[in-house]
Design a protein around this motif. Sequence first.
Motif, PDB file in Angstrom:
ATOM      1  N   ALA A 223      30.927  69.791   7.258  1.00 36.86           N
ATOM      2  CA  ALA A 223      30.317  68.435   7.008  1.00 36.86           C
ATOM      3  C   ALA A 223      30.737  68.148   5.586  1.00 36.86           C
ATOM      4  O   ALA A 223      29.857  67.136   5.099  1.00 36.86           O
ATOM      5  N   ALA A 224      31.581  68.585   4.846  1.00 35.36           N
ATOM      6  CA  ALA A 224      31.718  68.069   3.556  1.00 35.36           C
ATOM      7  C   ALA A 224      32.358  66.735   3.684  1.00 35.36           C
ATOM      8  O   ALA A 224      33.247  66.370   4.496  1.00 35.36           O
ATOM      9  N   PRO A 225      32.128  65.728   2.608  1.00 37.75           N
ATOM     10  CA  PRO A 225      32.459  64.509   2.720  1.00 37.75           C
ATOM     11  C   PRO A 225      34.152  64.379   2.563  1.00 37.75           C
ATOM     12  O   PRO A 225      34.495  65.058   1.661  1.00 37.75           O
ATOM     13  N   ASP A 226      34.725  63.642   3.507  1.00 41.93           N
ATOM     14  CA  ASP A 226      36.193  63.227   3.468  1.00 41.93           C
ATOM     15  C   ASP A 226      36.280  62.342   2.141  1.00 41.93           C
ATOM     16  O   ASP A 226      35.622  61.342   1.917  1.00 41.93           O
ATOM     17  N   PRO A 227      37.307  62.754   1.259  1.00 43.75           N
ATOM     18  CA  PRO A 227      37.393  61.964   0.003  1.00 43.75           C
ATOM     19  C   PRO A 227      37.931  60.391   0.267  1.00 43.75           C
ATOM     20  O   PRO A 227      37.636  59.295  -0.394  1.00 43.75           O
ATOM     21  N   ALA A 228      38.463  60.223   1.502  1.00 49.80           N
ATOM     22  CA  ALA A 228      38.661  58.689   1.824  1.00 49.80           C
ATOM     23  C   ALA A 228      37.725  58.086   2.193  1.00 49.80           C
ATOM     24  O   ALA A 228      37.615  56.502   1.966  1.00 49.80           O
ATOM     25  N   THR A 229      36.800  58.621   2.659  1.00 48.03           N
ATOM     26  CA  THR A 229      35.534  57.769   3.304  1.00 48.03           C
ATOM     27  C   THR A 229      34.210  58.111   2.491  1.00 48.03           C
ATOM     28  O   THR A 229      33.446  56.994   2.704  1.00 48.03           O
ATOM     29  N   GLY A 230      34.156  59.112   2.059  1.00 55.25           N
ATOM     30  CA  GLY A 230      33.001  59.732   1.496  1.00 55.25           C
ATOM     31  C   GLY A 230      32.081  60.231   2.445  1.00 55.25           C
ATOM     32  O   GLY A 230      30.730  60.226   2.086  1.00 55.25           O
ATOM     33  N   LYS A 231      32.284  60.154   3.738  1.00 53.19           N
ATOM     34  CA  LYS A 231      31.596  60.844   4.903  1.00 53.19           C
ATOM     35  C   LYS A 231      32.200  62.007   5.594  1.00 53.19           C
ATOM     36  O   LYS A 231      33.403  62.073   5.323  1.00 53.19           O
ATOM     37  N   PRO A 232      31.367  62.787   5.974  1.00 53.32           N
ATOM     38  CA  PRO A 232      31.966  63.768   7.013  1.00 53.32           C
ATOM     39  C   PRO A 232      32.978  63.444   7.895  1.00 53.32           C
ATOM     40  O   PRO A 232      32.925  62.539   8.578  1.00 53.32           O
TER      41      PRO A 232
END
Length: 389
Positions: free
Chosen positions: A160-169
Amino acid sequence: MSSDNAQPPKPSRSWLFFVCVPLPALGLLAIFALIGGAFTPDRPTPQKFVNQLETNGGVHTGYRRNHAKGACVMGYFEGSGEAAFLAATPLLEHQHFSQVIGRVSLPGGNPHLADDKAPLLSMALQLRDEEGEEWRTAMLSAPVFPVATPAAFLAQLQAAAPDPATGKPDPQKLQAFFAAHPETKNFLTWKAQAPKPESFALTRFNSLNSFNLSNRQGEIKTVRWSFIHRANRANTAEREPQKASLEGENHLYQDLASRLAEGNVQWNLQFQIAAPEDPVNDATQPWPPERKTVNAGQLVITSMQAEDEGACRDINYDPTVLPTGFAPSADPLLSARSAVYANASRRRWQEQSHRPQAAGTIENHSSAFSPNQNSGVTVTAISEGSYHE
């Protein structure tokens, strides 16, 4: 002069000092390395859990790493006497009163999360009586937990960690996690069907984990418990609050403050007793509803505080702090929760050492109550004896 009976010279023992003395120190280093996971890098540790919570929710100085947005609630618990046969503790005896310092909160590490974004709610309680009996419990509105082991829960947080590109999981990572963990089915089914939380006061809170209770005769029963809201003026859904004031980002907290301004908010404590065939060490599995239940007493919340100066601010709601007659089950999540809570609490207390101690209890409630701000309310002094690590 020599003799056939002469003994050869004894070797110096000085070398033994350099070999034997470091051994205890090396043993301690090995123990510390083992605890820290040096020999088992994939093993979940409290540090890994808290680091992952900080990765997912961000680091908000002075706030809890999970359930960061919350407010303190105060009141008392009155035992009914009906559950006294389960555990040898005064807390469950008839007409026995315990002071309650609790906390209602939203999940996640964001202390500014809008209330309508919360998929579930949490309530944590500390019950203490004059004889020193103490019970801490941290509960969720969900009926089951997503996973059964600490390793699976850490894997869920990582997915569930946020994707650096989107800021969302990343949806694909989450889908892959759930596909690899079929035990999450009960939780996902509940989540898909559960309505959006409308009020702390109308919510049932569940222990999820099981505990072993022993009475004065030595009989042991395994139980789970729930706090089930009671119907009274402040607890009913058919109220007419200022609707416009209850639709903002803090509407759940404003709703609770509004209800408390009208009267006490109440829950019944209910124990569910396991049968021998029930999965007592797996928090993902519900027990059949026909299992015996016992009404143990009544929780009465009389007031609330903003957490930044509240009585609950420095309490670690470790679910393994239990009264006489209570013991943790073999559910592996319990010991993990205790260790993770301790690690997160140490970090938080170090960050807020400069902050003032809590001042007191809110007596007058504001319809614009914010969980992170005490403005607009009247405060009276209380003892600092409520603060525990």
